[in-house]
Design a protein around this motif. Sequence first.
Motif, PDB file in Angstrom:
ATOM      1  N   ASN A   1       8.136  22.121 131.068  1.00  0.00           N
ATOM      2  CA  ASN A   1       9.508  22.571 131.354  1.00  0.00           C
ATOM      3  C   ASN A   1       9.864  22.456 132.840  1.00  0.00           C
ATOM      4  N   ASP A   2       9.592  21.310 133.428  1.00  0.00           N
ATOM      5  CA  ASP A   2       9.883  21.043 134.840  1.00  0.00           C
ATOM      6  C   ASP A   2       9.221  22.035 135.787  1.00  0.00           C
ATOM      7  N   THR A   3       8.049  22.532 135.432  1.00  0.00           N
ATOM      8  CA  THR A   3       7.250  23.364 136.323  1.00  0.00           C
ATOM      9  C   THR A   3       5.809  22.876 136.293  1.00  0.00           C
ATOM     10  N   ILE A   4       5.134  23.009 137.414  1.00  0.00           N
ATOM     11  CA  ILE A   4       3.711  22.696 137.491  1.00  0.00           C
ATOM     12  C   ILE A   4       2.972  24.030 137.489  1.00  0.00           C
ATOM     13  N   ILE A   5       2.023  24.170 136.584  1.00  0.00           N
ATOM     14  CA  ILE A   5       1.225  25.382 136.487  1.00  0.00           C
ATOM     15  C   ILE A   5      -0.212  25.017 136.871  1.00  0.00           C
ATOM     16  N   ILE A   6      -0.705  25.620 137.948  1.00  0.00           N
ATOM     17  CA  ILE A   6      -2.062  25.377 138.432  1.00  0.00           C
ATOM     18  C   ILE A   6      -2.879  26.645 138.193  1.00  0.00           C
ATOM     19  N   GLN A   7      -4.056  26.485 137.624  1.00  0.00           N
ATOM     20  CA  GLN A   7      -4.911  27.635 137.345  1.00  0.00           C
ATOM     21  C   GLN A   7      -5.548  28.138 138.631  1.00  0.00           C
ATOM     22  N   GLY A   8      -5.318  29.407 138.956  1.00  0.00           N
ATOM     23  CA  GLY A   8      -5.883  30.004 140.152  1.00  0.00           C
ATOM     24  C   GLY A   8      -4.836  30.200 141.232  1.00  0.00           C
ATOM     25  N   ASP A   9      -5.187  30.973 142.238  1.00  0.00           N
ATOM     26  CA  ASP A   9      -4.275  31.254 143.353  1.00  0.00           C
ATOM     27  C   ASP A   9      -4.571  30.281 144.488  1.00  0.00           C
ATOM     28  N   TYR A  10      -3.847  29.173 144.503  1.00  0.00           N
ATOM     29  CA  TYR A  10      -4.030  28.131 145.515  1.00  0.00           C
ATOM     30  C   TYR A  10      -2.743  27.890 146.297  1.00  0.00           C
ATOM     31  N   ARG A  11      -1.948  28.933 146.497  1.00  0.00           N
ATOM     32  CA  ARG A  11      -0.643  28.750 147.143  1.00  0.00           C
ATOM     33  C   ARG A  11      -0.754  28.097 148.513  1.00  0.00           C
ATOM     34  N   ASP A  12      -1.654  28.584 149.349  1.00  0.00           N
ATOM     35  CA  ASP A  12      -1.761  28.054 150.713  1.00  0.00           C
ATOM     36  C   ASP A  12      -2.169  26.586 150.709  1.00  0.00           C
ATOM     37  N   ARG A  13      -3.164  26.246 149.914  1.00  0.00           N
ATOM     38  CA  ARG A  13      -3.641  24.859 149.874  1.00  0.00           C
ATOM     39  C   ARG A  13      -2.592  23.936 149.262  1.00  0.00           C
ATOM     40  N   ILE A  14      -1.890  24.405 148.218  1.00  0.00           N
ATOM     41  CA  ILE A  14      -0.846  23.591 147.593  1.00  0.00           C
ATOM     42  C   ILE A  14       0.298  23.369 148.567  1.00  0.00           C
ATOM     43  N   MET A  15       0.662  24.405 149.308  1.00  0.00           N
ATOM     44  CA  MET A  15       1.732  24.256 150.287  1.00  0.00           C
ATOM     45  C   MET A  15       1.354  23.250 151.370  1.00  0.00           C
ATOM     46  N   ASP A  16       0.093  23.250 151.793  1.00  0.00           N
ATOM     47  CA  ASP A  16      -0.363  22.265 152.779  1.00  0.00           C
ATOM     48  C   ASP A  16      -0.291  20.843 152.224  1.00  0.00           C
ATOM     49  N   ILE A  17      -0.703  20.675 150.956  1.00  0.00           N
ATOM     50  CA  ILE A  17      -0.661  19.351 150.319  1.00  0.00           C
ATOM     51  C   ILE A  17       0.777  18.850 150.230  1.00  0.00           C
ATOM     52  N   LEU A  18       1.687  19.716 149.803  1.00  0.00           N
ATOM     53  CA  LEU A  18       3.086  19.317 149.660  1.00  0.00           C
ATOM     54  C   LEU A  18       3.727  19.009 151.008  1.00  0.00           C
TER      55      LEU A  18
END
Length: 107
Positions: free
Chosen positions: A78-95
């Motif tokens: 549904n136009d959302t990416i669901i990643i298992q676990g709390d990886y907000r900081d690392r995902i924000m760096d990747i983006l």
Amino acid sequence: MDLKDQLKNLFPEHEVPEEPQEEQSDIWLQDEPLECRFEKRKGKVNTIITGYTGATEDFKILAKDIKTTLGVGGSFKNDTIIIQGDYRDRIMDILKEKGFKVKRVGG
């Protein structure tokens, strides 16, 4: 003398094919930031990424890239990416490395 030079000496008639260039994925970048938030669903910790307005296929490619980079599971629904676990900081760096603007929502 490195290995290539030694091979050229042994096989002077052999031509080495050029290595193909890796293609950069042309993901459409948007003006509005993506939202990266933390949620608990059924007792499990998830990181949810929403707000992409480009093509669905590009968002799926982005989801796969994030999952393989982090080495975690996840899904695209549904136009959302669901990643298992709390990886907000690392995902924000990747983006941010990919050129996206990212907004952290909650906590």
